[in-house]
Scaffold this motif. Structure first.
Motif, mmCIF file in Angstrom:
data_model
loop_
_atom_site.group_PDB
_atom_site.id
_atom_site.type_symbol
_atom_site.label_atom_id
_atom_site.label_comp_id
_atom_site.label_asym_id
_atom_site.label_seq_id
_atom_site.Cartn_x
_atom_site.Cartn_y
_atom_site.Cartn_z
ATOM 1 N N GLN A 191 0.777 -1.179 -0.081
ATOM 2 C CA GLN A 191 -0.113 0.036 0.030
ATOM 3 C C GLN A 191 0.788 1.425 0.038
ATOM 4 O OE1 GLN A 191 -3.563 0.031 2.434
ATOM 5 N NE2 GLN A 191 -3.075 -2.141 3.118
ATOM 6 N N MET A 192 1.992 1.153 0.661
ATOM 7 C CA MET A 192 2.824 2.354 1.015
ATOM 8 C C MET A 192 3.509 2.504 -0.376
ATOM 9 S SD MET A 192 2.212 4.046 3.854
ATOM 10 C CE MET A 192 3.473 4.933 4.004
ATOM 11 N N GLN A 193 3.908 1.435 -0.857
ATOM 12 C CA GLN A 193 4.665 1.622 -2.380
ATOM 13 C C GLN A 193 3.815 2.304 -3.510
ATOM 14 O OE1 GLN A 193 5.744 -2.422 -2.807
ATOM 15 N NE2 GLN A 193 7.588 -2.282 -1.561
ATOM 16 N N ARG A 194 2.528 2.006 -3.427
ATOM 17 C CA ARG A 194 1.596 2.439 -4.346
ATOM 18 C C ARG A 194 1.353 3.895 -4.101
ATOM 19 N NH1 ARG A 194 -1.315 -2.579 -3.905
ATOM 20 N NH2 ARG A 194 -2.572 -1.692 -1.908
ATOM 21 N N VAL A 199 10.013 1.066 0.165
ATOM 22 C CA VAL A 199 10.043 0.324 1.186
ATOM 23 C C VAL A 199 10.920 -1.069 1.393
ATOM 24 C CG1 VAL A 199 8.298 -0.967 3.147
ATOM 25 C CG2 VAL A 199 7.346 0.832 1.262
ATOM 26 N N ASP A 200 11.742 -1.285 2.450
ATOM 27 C CA ASP A 200 12.655 -2.055 2.502
ATOM 28 C C ASP A 200 12.525 -3.016 3.655
ATOM 29 O OD1 ASP A 200 14.384 -1.839 0.084
ATOM 30 O OD2 ASP A 200 14.664 0.129 1.147
ATOM 31 N N LEU A 215 10.548 -2.142 8.852
ATOM 32 C CA LEU A 215 10.486 -1.787 7.646
ATOM 33 C C LEU A 215 11.060 -0.268 7.462
ATOM 34 C CD1 LEU A 215 8.739 -4.346 7.209
ATOM 35 C CD2 LEU A 215 7.148 -2.742 5.955
ATOM 36 N N ARG A 216 11.845 -0.202 6.629
ATOM 37 C CA ARG A 216 12.516 1.178 6.191
ATOM 38 C C ARG A 216 11.633 1.869 5.100
ATOM 39 N NH1 ARG A 216 18.434 1.271 4.404
ATOM 40 N NH2 ARG A 216 17.287 0.847 2.257
ATOM 41 N N PHE A 217 11.203 3.223 5.382
ATOM 42 C CA PHE A 217 10.420 3.944 4.639
ATOM 43 C C PHE A 217 11.016 5.153 4.069
ATOM 44 C CE2 PHE A 217 7.529 1.483 7.205
ATOM 45 C CZ PHE A 217 6.426 1.058 6.307
#
Length: 220
Positions: A191-194, A199-200, A215-217
């Motif tokens: 969802q955050m990638q969209r 995100v890693d 997770l790293r944002f």
């Protein structure tokens, strides 16, 4: 292995006791040390830890990772706000002045787009609802409930932060947020990638019966 800050005279009836999640965050930040040093080598970063608890994470960052950063530790629990200053002073007496502690909900009073590094170990345990705490309610058990219980999928509080990352982080800012498997971190990442975030997964480990991920944002 970098040293873990020493905690002295912490009342764990009022403050969340560091557990596997806390120590995995330390592992994550140790892993990211070179990355963070390189990323912020040209200016003094502003670091915010949401839900500081005992202060072990903020103090570790100050002691071992970024010794010249400016730190703000936030928590709704007044005992935690006091404890982080004590923990920083006990472990880093000559640099503890770089740490400030603010009693607030999440990062609500932090100036927009000023946070270079955000660290959050949220209340991620699924529950029917997030506990509410009135201004006059100082029962110690409720402070601990607030540190643990995250409502539906354990994600109610975490989504408040994720939805606000655009206004919290600086232009080159980075956030490290911890999730358990029941939070569905893979779905969160998608969802955050969209939404335009990179995100890693930095840490993915089993902790007893639970699986934890950090997770790293980054803004893509």
């Amino acid at each position: 292995m970098l040293p873990t800050p020493h905690l002295k005279d912490v009342d764990y009836e009022k403050i969340y006791e560091p557990s596997e999640d806390s120590f995995y965050l330390l592992d994550c930040l140790e892993d990211q040390k070179s990355y963070l040093e390189s990323k912020f080598k040209n200016h003094v970063p502003v670091v915010v830890e949401i839900g500081t608890g005992s202060g072990i994470i903020t103090t570790f960052l100050l002691q071992c990772i970024l010794q010249e950063a400016l730190y703000m530790a936030t928590d709704v629990n007044p005992s935690a706000c006091t404890c982080v200053l004590k923990t920083a002073s006990h472990n880093c007496p000559h640099r503890a002045h770089l740490v400030d502690s603010l009693q607030m909900s999440l990062a609500s009073a932090v100036r927009p787009n000023t946070v270079d590094i955000l660290v959050f170990n949220p209340p991620y345990v699924p529950a029917e609802e997030v506990p509410e705490l009135s201004p006059d309610d100082t029962k110690d058990t409720q402070w601990l409930d607030l540190a643990l219980l995250g409502g539906e999928d354990g994600m109610v509080t975490t989504w408040k932060v994720l939805n606000g990352l655009d206004s919290i982080l600086s232009a080159g800012g980075v956030a490290y947020i911890l999730f358990c498997a029941r939070n569905h971190p893979e779905s969160v990442a998608q969802q955050m990638q969209r939404r335009g975030w990179k995100v890693d997964v930095i840490i993915h480990k089993k902790a007893g019966w639970e699986v934890l991920s950090i997770l790293r944002f980054l803004k893509a």
